[in-house]
Design a protein around this motif. Sequence first.
Motif, mmCIF file in Angstrom:
data_model
loop_
_atom_site.group_PDB
_atom_site.id
_atom_site.type_symbol
_atom_site.label_atom_id
_atom_site.label_comp_id
_atom_site.label_asym_id
_atom_site.label_seq_id
_atom_site.Cartn_x
_atom_site.Cartn_y
_atom_site.Cartn_z
ATOM 1 N N LEU A 288 -66.462 4.066 18.397
ATOM 2 C CA LEU A 288 -66.188 5.262 17.584
ATOM 3 C C LEU A 288 -67.253 5.580 16.477
ATOM 4 O O LEU A 288 -67.401 6.511 15.897
ATOM 5 C CB LEU A 288 -64.598 5.303 17.185
ATOM 6 C CG LEU A 288 -63.690 5.799 18.330
ATOM 7 C CD1 LEU A 288 -62.172 5.446 17.770
ATOM 8 C CD2 LEU A 288 -63.732 7.371 18.712
ATOM 9 N N ARG A 294 -74.207 8.733 14.035
ATOM 10 C CA ARG A 294 -75.093 9.658 14.766
ATOM 11 C C ARG A 294 -75.055 11.117 14.398
ATOM 12 O O ARG A 294 -75.791 11.686 14.096
ATOM 13 C CB ARG A 294 -74.902 9.669 16.569
ATOM 14 C CG ARG A 294 -75.878 10.382 17.252
ATOM 15 C CD ARG A 294 -75.459 10.064 18.627
ATOM 16 N NE ARG A 294 -75.844 8.727 19.050
ATOM 17 C CZ ARG A 294 -75.010 7.900 19.478
ATOM 18 N NH1 ARG A 294 -73.825 8.202 19.922
ATOM 19 N NH2 ARG A 294 -75.464 6.486 19.966
ATOM 20 N N LYS B 88 -70.492 0.665 24.945
ATOM 21 C CA LYS B 88 -71.364 1.712 24.027
ATOM 22 C C LYS B 88 -70.936 3.059 24.082
ATOM 23 O O LYS B 88 -71.336 3.586 25.243
ATOM 24 C CB LYS B 88 -72.965 1.606 23.988
ATOM 25 C CG LYS B 88 -73.202 -0.105 23.272
ATOM 26 C CD LYS B 88 -74.679 -0.129 23.382
ATOM 27 C CE LYS B 88 -74.986 -1.505 23.113
ATOM 28 N NZ LYS B 88 -76.417 -2.099 23.143
ATOM 29 N N ASN B 89 -70.660 3.934 23.260
ATOM 30 C CA ASN B 89 -70.730 5.236 23.181
ATOM 31 C C ASN B 89 -71.760 5.818 22.606
ATOM 32 O O ASN B 89 -72.328 5.873 21.419
ATOM 33 C CB ASN B 89 -69.356 5.722 22.416
ATOM 34 C CG ASN B 89 -69.266 7.225 22.223
ATOM 35 O OD1 ASN B 89 -70.149 7.952 22.582
ATOM 36 N ND2 ASN B 89 -68.334 7.711 21.312
ATOM 37 N N LYS B 90 -72.716 6.461 23.471
ATOM 38 C CA LYS B 90 -74.086 6.992 23.190
ATOM 39 C C LYS B 90 -73.834 8.582 22.969
ATOM 40 O O LYS B 90 -75.008 9.269 22.732
ATOM 41 C CB LYS B 90 -75.069 6.531 24.131
ATOM 42 C CG LYS B 90 -75.378 5.140 23.973
ATOM 43 C CD LYS B 90 -76.715 4.537 24.648
ATOM 44 C CE LYS B 90 -77.015 3.218 24.348
ATOM 45 N NZ LYS B 90 -78.070 2.816 25.279
ATOM 46 N N THR B 91 -72.655 9.007 22.908
ATOM 47 C CA THR B 91 -72.652 10.377 23.024
ATOM 48 C C THR B 91 -72.466 10.846 21.365
ATOM 49 O O THR B 91 -72.590 9.985 20.559
ATOM 50 C CB THR B 91 -71.468 10.999 23.789
ATOM 51 O OG1 THR B 91 -70.134 10.738 22.699
ATOM 52 C CG2 THR B 91 -71.081 10.520 25.022
ATOM 53 N N SER B 92 -72.355 12.150 20.931
ATOM 54 C CA SER B 92 -72.096 12.337 19.753
ATOM 55 C C SER B 92 -70.564 12.848 19.508
ATOM 56 O O SER B 92 -70.300 13.302 18.400
ATOM 57 C CB SER B 92 -73.063 13.594 19.348
ATOM 58 O OG SER B 92 -74.286 13.266 19.088
ATOM 59 N N GLU B 93 -69.688 12.645 20.340
ATOM 60 C CA GLU B 93 -68.437 12.997 20.464
ATOM 61 C C GLU B 93 -67.566 11.649 19.981
ATOM 62 O O GLU B 93 -67.954 10.490 20.549
ATOM 63 C CB GLU B 93 -67.572 13.110 22.065
ATOM 64 C CG GLU B 93 -67.833 14.894 21.909
ATOM 65 C CD GLU B 93 -67.274 15.059 23.451
ATOM 66 O OE1 GLU B 93 -66.122 15.128 23.465
ATOM 67 O OE2 GLU B 93 -68.301 15.468 24.301
ATOM 68 N N TYR B 94 -66.579 11.873 19.385
ATOM 69 C CA TYR B 94 -65.802 10.610 18.938
ATOM 70 C C TYR B 94 -64.810 10.480 20.050
ATOM 71 O O TYR B 94 -63.603 10.784 20.299
ATOM 72 C CB TYR B 94 -64.925 11.182 17.865
ATOM 73 C CG TYR B 94 -65.506 11.058 16.446
ATOM 74 C CD1 TYR B 94 -65.786 9.927 15.631
ATOM 75 C CD2 TYR B 94 -66.153 12.097 15.917
ATOM 76 C CE1 TYR B 94 -66.674 9.974 14.613
ATOM 77 C CE2 TYR B 94 -66.910 12.489 14.587
ATOM 78 C CZ TYR B 94 -67.142 11.200 14.108
ATOM 79 O OH TYR B 94 -67.829 11.200 12.985
ATOM 80 N N ILE B 95 -65.330 9.330 20.981
ATOM 81 C CA ILE B 95 -64.626 9.230 22.208
ATOM 82 C C ILE B 95 -64.269 7.647 22.182
ATOM 83 O O ILE B 95 -64.924 6.669 21.721
ATOM 84 C CB ILE B 95 -65.279 9.377 23.413
ATOM 85 C CG1 ILE B 95 -65.760 10.813 23.649
ATOM 86 C CG2 ILE B 95 -64.673 8.990 24.599
ATOM 87 C CD1 ILE B 95 -66.845 11.167 24.829
ATOM 88 N N ASP B 96 -62.919 7.521 22.246
ATOM 89 C CA ASP B 96 -62.617 6.086 22.190
ATOM 90 C C ASP B 96 -62.826 5.146 23.563
ATOM 91 O O ASP B 96 -61.870 5.312 24.516
ATOM 92 C CB ASP B 96 -60.934 5.942 21.819
ATOM 93 C CG ASP B 96 -60.624 4.506 21.351
ATOM 94 O OD1 ASP B 96 -61.438 3.440 21.335
ATOM 95 O OD2 ASP B 96 -59.412 4.487 20.925
ATOM 96 N N THR B 97 -63.914 4.842 23.616
ATOM 97 C CA THR B 97 -64.246 3.924 24.817
ATOM 98 C C THR B 97 -63.258 2.880 25.312
ATOM 99 O O THR B 97 -63.374 2.472 26.354
ATOM 100 C CB THR B 97 -65.836 3.466 24.872
ATOM 101 O OG1 THR B 97 -65.853 2.950 23.609
ATOM 102 C CG2 THR B 97 -66.735 4.786 25.020
#
Lengths: 532, 204
Positions: A288, A294, B88-97
């Motif tokens: 998060l 980013r 790894k969260n490589k997006t620009s969204e707040y996603i709880d991986t």
Amino acid sequence: MRMFPITTGLPTGKIGQASLTIHRIREIVVYEENTRTTGCGELCLPPARTSRLRQAASLRFIRSTVILLGIAVITGCANMKSHDVVATNVQAQVQTGTVASAIDELDKSASSDSERAGLLYNLERGELLRLNKQYPESTAAFLKADALVNEWEQTAKTDPSKLLGKIGAALISERLSDYEGQDYEKVWLTTRLALNHLAQGETENARADIKRTHEREAVIAEFRAKSLAAAEAEAKTKGAAATGKELNGYPVETINDPAVLKLKNSYSNALSHYLAGFLYEVLNEPGLAAPGYRKAIELKPETPLLEEGLRGLDKRTSFTHKRHKKMTDVLFVVEAGNAPARKPQAFTIPVPIDGWQTLSISYPVIAPSTDAPLSLLAANGQKLKLENVVDVNVMARRALKDDMPGMVMRGITRAIAKSVLQHQLSEHAGMFGQIAGMAASAYTEQADDRMWRMLPGRVYVARGYLPPGAYQLQIDGRDLGEKINIGGQYALIPIRLYENKAIEGNVIAFGELAPPAPAPTKKGAKRKKATT
Amino acid sequence: MLTRSHLLVMLLALSSGLTACSSSTPPVASPVLRFDREVNYGDDKAVELVTNEFGSTDLQMIAEKMTGSLLETGIFQGRPTVTISTVKNKTSEYIDTTNIMNSIQTTLVKSGKVRFTRSINEMQAGVDELQRQNQSGLYKQHSTAKIGKMTAAKYSLEGELTSIVKDNGSTKDVFYKFTLKMFDVEEGTIEWQDEKQIRKTSKR
């Protein structure tokens, strides 16, 4: 006789929609003229009956006009007051007196319960209490404001048309409408709550605030997209053309300067997202933290400190790194100056009444900041570069720029409505009516100068590793007062600078550094000696 | 004497009673209180299409695909130990991986074919507990968990979530790709890998 069906439903949108309003008002003026000259409204009636009806309608008109003006003047006594004046007095108290005296000054401005329950009052009060390090009281004030923003959010999600209608409803004065807060203020609010909760040691509540910040941004983005689409659709159906000539005389350079145009939107700020990244990192949630860093980079590109936030994330959150870390990862959040003021300024605008006439309309103007930028923070001589991540002045001007087309339309609508009203008053109530109409019109025609003024003007961040201990801080060579203690795995240090004052917030420390390695035993030392 | 308002209240009470009987039973045994806002329990597996941001359906689709694929490989002979490394969260969204991995882990643990060791994120809590038991002096010596007895994982799961977002004002297209790899820790080889792709398009 139907009176002024000019109300409402004017969505914000492109500047040229002003011509759409003019078109609509022209129809109304023509309708009024027809009614006056022929006695025919929607139905034609026998002359005697028409005369009686016209007399009754005139009486009704005068009565309702007097009531309307009365309401405007009476409520105006409370609501027409300038927030700029209140905020300037409060800020003067912070600079020359104490923050506590500034709170008293603010409290004097809100005499009724409804004023004390208002959004703007609680935003300003929460910020002052925060400056005074009264964190629980500040949080309580912010939560009152937050409940009102939550209501707005719910409506934006479930019934956006209701809010779109409200935008255009300021027929007497923009100042008389409920203050819903600027979009960037709504985002700042949850960021402020997060910082307060951190200062109170409530990390989990701060996490919830940070989460709500990005959820709130998503709601605002969706609502703004809908309102723009609605405005565009209405403009298309009415054949409105974008000319922008209604802005003649307005200092457009203040809202069209490159810094304003460079912003992605008026509500997202890099600090909120960087803080989100930092907090998620502290809480060991790198998945998060990454989007937080980013997004901060997307909002403020080419800022080395923000880029390092993302680049070094994997290393900083690795188990091995944390086990061997001997220094505290310190984030300084330095806030300087004050949020800008919206200053009302009168402009003349041509409107289609009896041919073309020029009317005076008041619009707010925000002057660009002249504050000197900050560049360097030193902690016991160790220098850290200060990076400017948010310029509230630029955000406020962007919000004004986005709101300007709707504001122009509403201004013209209001000016024409008031002009027609004065015309009718002078016709039906003689000179007294004319003077009363003119006085009420001039009194109520003042631009809305409400905005969250206790916010800082600019926000800078600096980040670096410091060994635990007491530190004397300096910004651009100026001492900040007492030494502060830094320790823990991570630390967050908020600092607020006024012209001649520096207010250091509570140092917020997270986690503990790994204990130092045990000293070598005698046996081990002997062995080491033997080998050397 | 019964007034019209009395009758109305009775009718309302009756109708609410009837609707309560006919509605589906909520998964709680307690009495149901309702206020002005309508709240209902929904199907947790129902397809969620509220917005095109990452949602519950995406999470479930990814977890289902990954667990199905992992269990089909037959790699888990002899209940090997596995740990979750990074997602790894490589997006620009707040996603709880972590949530995605938790769902995958739950299904795998329930299958009984694999044993999970503490992940990197869970390690600090484990170390703290060991130190508490061994260094605080609070516990009987023979009852404490010994330091240095943890079982190391044979395999480690590493994943990443990426996205490509395109928006032209009227249409927003989001493409998500979740990739999961299982490494043999000692040999450093990839023993299994799969991915799930999701495309979501919304029009304004």
